[in-house]
Design an enzyme around this catalytic site. Sequence first.
Site, PDB file in Angstrom:
ATOM      1  N   ASP A 122      79.145  29.459  31.987  1.00 18.29           N
ATOM      2  CA  ASP A 122      80.224  30.289  31.451  1.00 18.29           C
ATOM      3  C   ASP A 122      81.104  29.540  30.456  1.00 18.29           C
ATOM      4  O   ASP A 122      81.586  30.115  29.490  1.00 18.29           O
ATOM      5  CB  ASP A 122      81.063  30.869  32.594  1.00 18.29           C
ATOM      6  CG  ASP A 122      81.730  29.798  33.430  1.00 18.29           C
ATOM      7  OD1 ASP A 122      81.012  29.033  34.099  1.00 18.29           O
ATOM      8  OD2 ASP A 122      82.973  29.730  33.437  1.00 18.29           O
ATOM      9  N   GLY A 123      81.306  28.214  30.668  1.00 17.67           N
ATOM     10  CA  GLY A 123      82.119  27.420  29.739  1.00 17.67           C
ATOM     11  C   GLY A 123      81.482  27.353  28.363  1.00 17.67           C
ATOM     12  O   GLY A 123      82.149  27.532  27.331  1.00 17.67           O
ATOM     13  N   ASP A 169      73.619  27.091  39.892  1.00 23.53           N
ATOM     14  CA  ASP A 169      74.541  27.628  40.901  1.00 23.53           C
ATOM     15  C   ASP A 169      74.503  29.150  41.012  1.00 23.53           C
ATOM     16  O   ASP A 169      75.064  29.709  41.947  1.00 23.53           O
ATOM     17  CB  ASP A 169      75.981  27.204  40.582  1.00 23.53           C
ATOM     18  CG  ASP A 169      76.199  25.716  40.768  1.00 23.53           C
ATOM     19  OD1 ASP A 169      75.523  25.135  41.632  1.00 23.53           O
ATOM     20  OD2 ASP A 169      77.026  25.136  40.037  1.00 23.53           O
ATOM     21  N   ARG A 204      67.179  16.700  66.872  1.00 21.99           N
ATOM     22  CA  ARG A 204      68.363  16.311  66.109  1.00 21.99           C
ATOM     23  C   ARG A 204      69.033  17.506  65.434  1.00 21.99           C
ATOM     24  O   ARG A 204      68.440  18.555  65.234  1.00 21.99           O
ATOM     25  CB  ARG A 204      67.973  15.289  65.027  1.00 21.99           C
ATOM     26  CG  ARG A 204      67.777  13.881  65.570  1.00 21.99           C
ATOM     27  CD  ARG A 204      67.415  12.918  64.465  1.00 21.99           C
ATOM     28  NE  ARG A 204      67.327  11.562  65.021  1.00 21.99           N
ATOM     29  CZ  ARG A 204      66.522  10.627  64.562  1.00 21.99           C
ATOM     30  NH1 ARG A 204      65.714  10.878  63.555  1.00 21.99           N
ATOM     31  NH2 ARG A 204      66.518   9.414  65.105  1.00 21.99           N
ATOM     32  N   GLY A 212      77.234  23.308  44.584  1.00 20.92           N
ATOM     33  CA  GLY A 212      77.998  24.557  44.583  1.00 20.92           C
ATOM     34  C   GLY A 212      79.468  24.284  44.787  1.00 20.92           C
ATOM     35  O   GLY A 212      80.017  24.525  45.850  1.00 20.92           O
ATOM     36  N   VAL A 302      68.830  15.886  43.049  1.00 25.20           N
ATOM     37  CA  VAL A 302      67.457  16.316  43.328  1.00 25.20           C
ATOM     38  C   VAL A 302      67.306  17.805  43.018  1.00 25.20           C
ATOM     39  O   VAL A 302      66.258  18.265  42.539  1.00 25.20           O
ATOM     40  CB  VAL A 302      67.105  16.052  44.818  1.00 25.20           C
ATOM     41  CG1 VAL A 302      65.854  16.801  45.230  1.00 25.20           C
ATOM     42  CG2 VAL A 302      66.927  14.565  45.063  1.00 25.20           C
ATOM     43  N   GLY A 567      43.448  39.208  43.107  1.00 25.06           N
ATOM     44  CA  GLY A 567      44.179  40.410  42.718  1.00 25.06           C
ATOM     45  C   GLY A 567      43.365  41.674  42.794  1.00 25.06           C
ATOM     46  O   GLY A 567      43.890  42.756  42.530  1.00 25.06           O
ATOM     47  N   GLN A 657      46.678  32.579  48.715  1.00 18.82           N
ATOM     48  CA  GLN A 657      47.242  33.276  49.874  1.00 18.82           C
ATOM     49  C   GLN A 657      47.907  32.314  50.844  1.00 18.82           C
ATOM     50  O   GLN A 657      48.658  32.738  51.718  1.00 18.82           O
ATOM     51  CB  GLN A 657      46.136  34.029  50.624  1.00 18.82           C
ATOM     52  CG  GLN A 657      45.737  35.343  49.978  1.00 18.82           C
ATOM     53  CD  GLN A 657      44.737  36.115  50.826  1.00 18.82           C
ATOM     54  OE1 GLN A 657      44.089  35.551  51.697  1.00 18.82           O
ATOM     55  NE2 GLN A 657      44.598  37.403  50.564  1.00 18.82           N
TER      56      GLN A 657
END
Length: 772
Positions: A122-123, A169, A204, A212, A302, A567, A657
């Site tokens: 947006d900037g 984001d 764990r 974000g 990453v 397909g 598949q």
Amino acid sequence: MAKQQDTKKLFEDLSGTGKSIGVLTSGGDAQGMNAAVRAVVRMGIYVGAKVYFIHEGYQGMVDGGDNIEEASWESVSSMLQVGGTVIGSARCKEFRSHEGRLKAAHQLVLRGITNLCVIGGDGSLTGANLFREEWSGLLEELVRQGLIDEEAAQNNSELHIVGMVGSIDNDFCGTDMTIGTDSALHRIIEVVDAIMTTAQSHQRTFVLEVMGRHCGYLALVSALACGADWVLIPEMPPEDGWEEHMCQKLSENRADKKRLNIIIVAEGAIDCHNKPITTNHIKELVVSCLGFDTRVTILGHVQRGGTPSAFDRILASRMGVEAVLALLEASDSTPACVVSLCGNQAVRLPLMECVQMVSAYVSLIFCRSFENNLNTYKLLSYHKADSKLPNSSFNVAVLNVGAPAAGMNAAVRSAVRVGIKEGHKMFAVNDGFEGFYKGQIKEITWGDVAGWTGQGGSILGTKRTLPAKHLDKIAEQIRIHNINALLVIGGFEAILGVIELSAAREKYNDFCVPMVMVPATVSNNILGSDISIGRDTALNAITYTCDRIKQSASGTKRRVFIIETMGGYCGYLASVGGLAAGADTVYIYEEPFNIRDLQSNVEHLTEKMKTGIQRGLVLRNENSNENFTTDFIYQLYSEEGKGVFDCRKNVLGHMQQGGAPSPFDRNFGTKIAAKAIQWISRKLKESYKDGKVFANTEDTACLLGMRRRTMAFQPVVQLKDETDFAHRIPKEQWWLKLRPLMKILAKYKTSYDVSDSGQLEPVTRVRPKKAD
């Protein structure tokens, strides 16, 4: 018919001759930006315009010189599969000043660039819009300073801006997905899937931080896609006491014999007092309150790296072509626009309307895509201590029918849990209709579907058997288990099965129950729905395999690969996979071809080998032509290309598949199944009279599918006329409109219907709903 021809708008009527287009990437990089740049360059050159790379974003525009370079067709070759942005991106403070924008205007006028395609957040798009608003004043200033003459100012009097949103984001209103978001989700889910195996081994708890700062989309969708126990996002600060609730949920899951816990935290997560919620704080909380062995993983950059997903390549290619069309049609009265995705359709929206909605970050909650995901996550969340589940006294059966498709298990998990929350007793049917008539039916509980989201194939088992020959036995099983509604998840056999059951209502009252079918097939050949569960995972398998195959030719050069895809008679996988992989030619059943077409394609590749791009990629749908088989095409290309290029062939087969479902398929399966169960609940209430369920109207046997922009329930009886049953495909298929786009980007002369393009639309805002 003549009237329709009159209203048809072809892009051949638009000319770029004499126009110059500048393309730049700005702000944070995102996977798929290169695909967008490639599409802008090739479409621009195709229509006769000059296209310029503006390296290093706005900084390159300000500095000029070698940073602004004319692009050629070959210069964007091998760019499609590369992450990041090869033309560079930089945050430019100088462009924020009037002096910086004056320098940038001078550099553009020197080259006659009056059309800008800006790929960024947006900037970056706000800066571009300001630049356009100041343009005439900047030209006047340049004339006064003697840097340009009056003629140059007159020739470059209008600046047109089109934006494409590149941001992992997904923090931009007006579009369902921004370029890079899907690839970032792939990186997150790859890590989560890997962590879950080690977490299970040691029982764990893992706390994962994802990007974000202001938008929790990545955290929310990855939590949906992996079945996380808890998620924290900046848009929804938790109330006081959230720590106790979270620990209680983790403890409940362990008590249900779940060996691991996953907590996902957006980096900008805050509590209701605007205090940051950190991963270390959560770890200390879990250790001190529950004593669980807890680890923290921060994914960091990453998420921005790696090769773009098939979805991002297709999205960016479509947006890039649409951006050039928008620039060709722009006039002095046309506001700067942003091209984006709404449902399954490319749209143009006023740039500043979108930016203004994003400026208050909280408004993102009311964007359609974000709200849908948030509502689904809430629907699937359940704490035993919070409330007692309702009891509807209805029994709902879930079954998979047809070939397995990645994402089926996510859909079953969602259906079971939403059904239980709605108060229904859920039953699982093993092995489709075959298992149904054999009585392979058992109740399935909340805990039974734990961990199913990321599993490929079909855990319930699936068969292609149709119900018509076993109606007596299926009716008997419905009576035995008192089944009040059916959810069928599957491919073409699934819809045929629902059609057969609804037709049998006249003879069997047992089938007078609400039944809904959710499309799940890699072939994407289901009438009534533009997309189906499983096709995105298959597309990624095709795309990544083609990447590797093309790379194998980097040393040998002058090599053409013939690839066969699945397909059936539906050419979706071949066509859209070809667009994502950068194929030169794709052969499909829906577009008949002959020996002259094959010869023309060979000649096209022969010409290509004379350039710097000395490799070719040809995709063939498995049933595209009974005579022109993959072997025939391979032998033809080998013979006709002798001395110019050699050939290799590859049949991808059932790898399309298999594998873990993609984030898109997990998310789509989860949301569509939840919506299907909510529909079943409504229909059960409507059709419950005198102590029993009786539903025999057309609208109680439906398919739930996505049509263009919306999810719609459509009576299966009404869909019969839209189907070519002999070839198991819909009579009209939306993706055929993408075929010309693929040909254009491969340098074929073709016709392209752009009737759907060209209209600016207002940005719609989802109204906040009353809290539960």
